[in-house]
Design an enzyme around this catalytic site. Structure first.
Site, PDB file in Angstrom:
ATOM      1  N   LYS A  68      10.496  14.309 -36.322  1.00 17.30           N
ATOM      2  CA  LYS A  68      10.904  15.284 -37.008  1.00 17.30           C
ATOM      3  C   LYS A  68      11.371  16.516 -36.749  1.00 17.30           C
ATOM      4  O   LYS A  68      11.057  16.821 -35.558  1.00 17.30           O
ATOM      5  CB  LYS A  68       9.335  15.828 -37.877  1.00 17.30           C
ATOM      6  CG  LYS A  68       9.252  16.775 -38.996  1.00 17.30           C
ATOM      7  CD  LYS A  68       7.973  17.056 -39.508  1.00 17.30           C
ATOM      8  CE  LYS A  68       8.145  18.098 -40.647  1.00 17.30           C
ATOM      9  NZ  LYS A  68       6.715  18.417 -41.307  1.00 17.30           N
TER      10      LYS A  68
ATOM     11  N   SER B  89       5.633  17.882 -45.929  1.00 18.10           N
ATOM     12  CA  SER B  89       7.069  17.968 -45.451  1.00 18.10           C
ATOM     13  C   SER B  89       7.544  17.097 -44.493  1.00 18.10           C
ATOM     14  O   SER B  89       8.655  17.158 -44.285  1.00 18.10           O
ATOM     15  CB  SER B  89       6.779  19.368 -44.557  1.00 18.10           C
ATOM     16  OG  SER B  89       6.424  19.373 -43.428  1.00 18.10           O
TER      17      SER B  89
ATOM     18  N   SER C 111       1.199  17.323 -44.521  1.00 15.93           N
ATOM     19  CA  SER C 111       2.637  17.181 -44.559  1.00 15.93           C
ATOM     20  C   SER C 111       2.675  15.899 -43.672  1.00 15.93           C
ATOM     21  O   SER C 111       3.917  15.374 -43.714  1.00 15.93           O
ATOM     22  CB  SER C 111       3.314  18.252 -43.771  1.00 15.93           C
ATOM     23  OG  SER C 111       3.441  19.389 -44.349  1.00 15.93           O
TER      24      SER C 111
END
EC number: 6.3.5.7
Length: 476
Positions: A76, A151, A175
């Site tokens: 990420k 997210s 997330s």
């Protein structure tokens, strides 16, 4: 070239049936074919192939392969990799390049993982759909008109689409788990402090935790074991001993397992297909020997409100460092220092980030601190007490990961409150700091994935992963 688990990949590598270079090249080619899905913000073509060749060369010379030898991983884009861009999917960091490796990156490299790219995300990890990225939304591999969750939507989509075997995400209020549920994979948030946050760009420091997205709980456990443990560079990392997760998983059996089912998780607004699938999975486990225990978790209705007060307060403080003075975007439209601060932040941050900064500043202001922030902290303590009490009576708390299946891109962007409710079942574990996981349990009437959410007591990741494995194995 496709592998359903790392064990399959490792067996092929050690038997000489393939090489790290061949595997890495295969994944990179697949990423290139999926570029329209906007899953990756950066792809490490040359770096990944160079590392794969180096691993092959060392292995051919008799070197001992690491625990993650040749594992293609996606990271990420809020986790630091030295020499790579670190954008947090924000214009304010669009051209920023990290100068150091996060602790988790160091530990994964030491065990011979191969990083193939940085994944898209909601800006500064603020969002539940991956639509808040400054670089555009991510498509869900199951239906490209729908969101992958957020997210960590890019990381979840990468694993689901076969573009990475395992991916790292960050989880503040769901997330990792919510996108895992939306993308039909496993998503693990460990106990707060189990994994060092050094090198993770902070959203809400008392909530943030790096997590793992994988196709199965065995792979998630393997990566967790490599990353877990104390770190002198992160004072919040725990010195609690790191378990042998494989042994703890193997010891889990449905026979006699006590599963707590909170009545508060099954209200009228829950999507009927989600409710049906979760109840069917619980009944399946009951038939195999598990005991379903009705429990109540008072104050559940206050979870979302308390969470958004606390995390926005922390975000308003953490994001104050992005001011155009030291690094990141600096507005050209300024003739004094004050204008530089204001314009750089106004132009560099997206709409949702600015909304949360303003809310956080408001709840921390002198006239409202006691009314909002202090009360939210008190609610947090109530949650910790209630969940601790519940898990003294049961082994695990189970419920849906999300109140609804993946929704359409753009469907909820004009209603932030409705968007926030996507995390209503994942937020409590973040408030209390306990480990939690989303595991795929089936598909709704539109053939969209549905996940089940599980919570165990502090540092019981092995038990949690074992229970998740029981559930997933029963649907394969």
């Amino acid at each position: 070239m496709h592998f359903s688990s790392y064990q399959d990949l490792r067996s092929s590598l050690l038997a000489g049936q393939t090489t790290c270079e061949e595997v890495t090249k295969s994944y990179l080619e697949r990423i290139d074919r999926h570029c329209d899905d906007n899953i990756f913000l950066a792809v490490f073509h040359e770096q990944a192939l160079s590392r794969a060749r180096s691993l092959d060369r060392r292995f051919s010379e008799g070197g001992t392969p690491g625990l993650l030898f040749g594992m293609p991983m996606a990271i990420k884009d809020n986790i630091s990799i030295k020499g790579a861009r670190l954008t947090c999917a924000s214009r304010i960091l669009e051209n920023y390049e990290s100068v150091y490796d996060a602790t988790v990156i160091e530990r994964l490299l030491n065990e011979d993982a191969v990083f193939i790219g940085k994944t898209n995300m909601d800006e500064f990890a603020m969002g539940s759909s991956n639509e808040n990225s400054a670089f555009g939304p991510v498509a869900n591999p199951f239906d490209k008109t729908r969101v992958p969750g957020g997210s960590s939507g890019g990381s979840a989509a990468a694993v689901a689409a076969g573009l990475a075997l395992v991916a790292l995400g960050s989880d503040t209020g769901g997330s990792v788990r919510q996108p895992a549920g939306f993308c039909d994979i496993v998503g693990l948030k460990p106990t707060y402090g189990r994994i060092s946050r050094y090198g993770l760009v902070a959203f809400a420091s008392s909530f943030d935790q790096i997590g793992v997205l994988a196709r199965n709980s065995d792979d998630a456990a393997l990566v967790l074991g490599v990353m877990a443990g104390a770190d002198e560079r992160d004072a919040t990392s725990s010195r609690h001993a790191v378990s042998n997760y494989a042994e703890e998983m193997a010891a889990v059996s449905p026979d006699g397992l006590k599963i707590g089912v909170p009545k508060e998780f099954f209200h009228e607004s829950l999507n009927p297909d989600v409710a049906r699938l979760v109840k069917a999975k619980l009944e399946e486990l009951r038939e195999k020997g598990a005991e379903l225990v009705d429990i109540t978790l008072p104050a559940s209705d206050y979870a979302i409100a308390a969470y958004y007060i606390l995390v926005t307060a922390e975000a308003s403080s953490n994001l104050a460092r992005f001011d155009g003075a030291r690094y990141g975007y600096r507005s050209p439209n300024c003739d004094n220092l004050s204008a530089m601060y204001v314009n750089s932040r106004t132009e560099g941050f997206g709409k949702e980030v600015k909304r949360r900064i303003m809310l956080g500043t408001y709840v921390l202001s002198a006239g409202y601190y006691d009314t909002y922030y202090k009360k939210a902290q008190q609610v947090r303590r109530v949650f910790q007490d209630r969940y601790r009490e519940a898990l003294e009576k049961v082994d695990v708390i189970a419920g849906p990961t999300s109140p609804f299946p993946p929704f359409g891109i753009g469907d909820k962007m004009d209603d932030p409150l409705e968007m926030y409710l996507a995390d209503v079942f994942t937020v409590p574990a973040s408030i209390v700091g306990m480990p939690a996981i989303s595991v795929p349990i089936g598909y709704d009437s539109l053939n969209l994935p549905v996940g089940m959410h599980l919570i165990c007591n502090f540092f019981e990741e092995g038990k949690l992963l074992g229970i998740a494995g029981l559930m997933q194995h029963s649907i394969v």
